[in-house]
Scaffold this motif. Structure first.
Motif, PDB file in Angstrom:
ATOM      1  N   MET A 244      -2.683  -6.585  -2.152  1.00  0.00           N
ATOM      2  CA  MET A 244      -2.678  -5.198  -1.698  1.00  0.00           C
ATOM      3  C   MET A 244      -4.078  -4.605  -1.844  1.00  0.00           C
ATOM      4  O   MET A 244      -4.760  -4.848  -2.825  1.00  0.00           O
ATOM      5  N   LYS A 245      -4.496  -3.843  -0.858  1.00  0.00           N
ATOM      6  CA  LYS A 245      -5.772  -3.143  -0.921  1.00  0.00           C
ATOM      7  C   LYS A 245      -5.494  -1.657  -1.094  1.00  0.00           C
ATOM      8  O   LYS A 245      -4.792  -1.040  -0.295  1.00  0.00           O
ATOM      9  N   LEU A 246      -6.044  -1.091  -2.164  1.00  0.00           N
ATOM     10  CA  LEU A 246      -5.849   0.317  -2.481  1.00  0.00           C
ATOM     11  C   LEU A 246      -7.149   1.063  -2.267  1.00  0.00           C
ATOM     12  O   LEU A 246      -8.205   0.649  -2.756  1.00  0.00           O
ATOM     13  N   GLY A 247      -7.076   2.179  -1.531  1.00  0.00           N
ATOM     14  CA  GLY A 247      -8.273   2.955  -1.253  1.00  0.00           C
ATOM     15  C   GLY A 247      -8.179   4.377  -1.766  1.00  0.00           C
ATOM     16  O   GLY A 247      -7.100   4.968  -1.799  1.00  0.00           O
ATOM     17  N   PHE A 248      -9.328   4.914  -2.173  1.00  0.00           N
ATOM     18  CA  PHE A 248      -9.430   6.314  -2.601  1.00  0.00           C
ATOM     19  C   PHE A 248     -10.516   7.000  -1.786  1.00  0.00           C
ATOM     20  O   PHE A 248     -11.649   6.521  -1.754  1.00  0.00           O
ATOM     21  N   ILE A 249     -10.164   8.093  -1.159  1.00  0.00           N
ATOM     22  CA  ILE A 249     -11.178   8.967  -0.576  1.00  0.00           C
ATOM     23  C   ILE A 249     -11.339  10.134  -1.540  1.00  0.00           C
ATOM     24  O   ILE A 249     -10.428  10.936  -1.719  1.00  0.00           O
TER      25      ILE A 249
ATOM     26  N   LYS B 116      -9.687  -0.188   5.577  1.00  0.00           N
ATOM     27  CA  LYS B 116      -9.473  -1.349   4.712  1.00  0.00           C
ATOM     28  C   LYS B 116      -8.291  -1.211   3.755  1.00  0.00           C
ATOM     29  O   LYS B 116      -7.962  -2.157   3.044  1.00  0.00           O
ATOM     30  N   SER B 117      -7.649  -0.054   3.739  1.00  0.00           N
ATOM     31  CA  SER B 117      -6.628   0.220   2.725  1.00  0.00           C
ATOM     32  C   SER B 117      -5.216   0.038   3.267  1.00  0.00           C
ATOM     33  O   SER B 117      -4.893   0.496   4.361  1.00  0.00           O
ATOM     34  N   GLU B 118      -4.364  -0.596   2.449  1.00  0.00           N
ATOM     35  CA  GLU B 118      -2.938  -0.626   2.741  1.00  0.00           C
ATOM     36  C   GLU B 118      -2.274   0.634   2.205  1.00  0.00           C
ATOM     37  O   GLU B 118      -1.369   1.181   2.820  1.00  0.00           O
ATOM     38  N   ILE B 119      -2.716   1.069   1.019  1.00  0.00           N
ATOM     39  CA  ILE B 119      -2.315   2.360   0.471  1.00  0.00           C
ATOM     40  C   ILE B 119      -3.584   3.190   0.314  1.00  0.00           C
ATOM     41  O   ILE B 119      -4.537   2.753  -0.331  1.00  0.00           O
ATOM     42  N   LEU B 120      -3.598   4.370   0.920  1.00  0.00           N
ATOM     43  CA  LEU B 120      -4.786   5.220   0.905  1.00  0.00           C
ATOM     44  C   LEU B 120      -4.475   6.519   0.179  1.00  0.00           C
ATOM     45  O   LEU B 120      -3.560   7.250   0.573  1.00  0.00           O
TER      46      LEU B 120
ATOM     47  N   SER C 237       1.462   1.251   9.680  1.00  0.00           N
ATOM     48  CA  SER C 237       1.820   0.291   8.628  1.00  0.00           C
ATOM     49  C   SER C 237       1.230   0.685   7.274  1.00  0.00           C
ATOM     50  O   SER C 237       1.620   0.144   6.237  1.00  0.00           O
ATOM     51  N   GLN C 238       0.284   1.612   7.280  1.00  0.00           N
ATOM     52  CA  GLN C 238      -0.346   2.053   6.039  1.00  0.00           C
ATOM     53  C   GLN C 238       0.458   3.168   5.374  1.00  0.00           C
ATOM     54  O   GLN C 238       1.248   3.849   6.036  1.00  0.00           O
ATOM     55  N   ILE C 239       0.254   3.338   4.077  1.00  0.00           N
ATOM     56  CA  ILE C 239       0.870   4.437   3.333  1.00  0.00           C
ATOM     57  C   ILE C 239      -0.243   5.390   2.913  1.00  0.00           C
ATOM     58  O   ILE C 239      -1.205   4.977   2.259  1.00  0.00           O
TER      59      ILE C 239
ATOM     60  N   GLN D 115       6.007   0.748  -4.953  1.00  0.00           N
ATOM     61  CA  GLN D 115       4.600   0.337  -5.064  1.00  0.00           C
ATOM     62  C   GLN D 115       3.721   1.509  -5.486  1.00  0.00           C
ATOM     63  O   GLN D 115       2.866   1.385  -6.373  1.00  0.00           O
ATOM     64  N   VAL D 116       3.925   2.650  -4.828  1.00  0.00           N
ATOM     65  CA  VAL D 116       3.135   3.839  -5.141  1.00  0.00           C
ATOM     66  C   VAL D 116       3.435   4.311  -6.569  1.00  0.00           C
ATOM     67  O   VAL D 116       2.521   4.622  -7.343  1.00  0.00           O
TER      68      VAL D 116
END
Length: 264
Positions: A1-6, A61-65, A88-90, A144-145
């Protein structure tokens, strides 16, 4: 899983700290963007995760953003990244007052959306976060979240109509508690106790009292009555607090907080 933060301020930092401490993800599975090269360097040095100056790169690049910027920047950020986001992203929002419908309207398309309201005790692993989702988020995706959020405290899933209440009872409430600790310490200092010692006594008393509520399951009023001996010092202090409108002041402050959250 790829997790992203803005955005990578206090709340994102608390989440990152918990995720890495619990080894939920590897450092190369997390990417974050910030508003400046200086803050980006701080994030790299502190957490060792992947970083980018481009919000669009993180979104792609994120699956969960996680949108971890202040509420006033949400429209600007969403406008910037919405074309990069797929169904498909969250997308996870931590902004008060921004409803799931508001978020979907700004993105301009149906998406998997989760709202959460964390609080600053997450910085020491003792946060509590209220969470709600839209109908496109499946149970496994919500878990997941929540697993990510539980890395820095407790998590409760609830209906969206209660999210503004979460803001008042947990999101903003550490400030009320800090104010109470400061007032207690000031009083102790006025009666001769050194300030550092006063802060320690007041803080530990509140920490222990909270644990009693959580661990005994007893009603707070029952626990209060256990401390209030007939004709004693505690009931006299409680009498003065009631005379000064303590309980009413707390209730009115929290109701004002909810009104403000609804208007954001």
């Amino acid at each position: 899983m790829k997790l992203g933060f803005i955005g990578c301020g206090n709340m994102a930092g608390a989440m990152l700290g918990g995720i890495l401490k619990e080894e939920l993800l590897k450092k190369d599975e997390i990417i974050a963007s910030t508003s400046s090269a200086k803050s980006l360097q701080r994030v790299r040095e502190c957490f060792g995760i992947c970083t980018a100056l481009s919000n669009r790169e993180v979104a792609e690049k994120s699956e969960i953003l996680v949108l971890a910027v202040k509420p006033q920047y949400y429209e600007e950020i969403i406008e910037e990244i919405r074309e990069c986001i797929s169904d498909s992203q969250i997308v996870v929002s931590i902004a008060p007052g921004k409803s799931l419908d508001w978020l979907e309207e700004r993105f301009g398309k149906p998406l998997k959306l989760v709202r959460c309201m964390p609080n600053t005790p997450a910085l020491v692993g003792e946060g509590i976060t209220g969470v709600c989702r839209n109908r496109r988020v499946e149970d496994g995706e919500l878990e997941q979240v929540c697993r990510i959020l539980r890395s820095c405290g407790e998590t409760e899933v609830l209906s969206e109509h209660l999210m503004d209440v979460v803001v008042s009872v947990s999101g903003s409430s550490p400030a009320y508690v800090f104010l109470f600790i400061e007032a207690m310490a000031d009083a102790a200092v006025a009666d001769g106790m050194p300030r550092a010692q006063a802060y320690k006594f007041a803080s530990q008393a509140i920490l222990g009292s909270a644990r009693m509520v959580l661990e005994t399951g007893r009603h707070p009023g029952e626990l209060k009555d256990m401390v209030c001996s007939p004709g004693g010092t505690t009931i006299e202090a409680v009498r003065v607090l009631e005379e000064k409108g303590f309980r009413s002041a707390v209730i009115e402050a929290m109701k004002a907080c909810v009104r403000k959250a609804k208007g954001m």
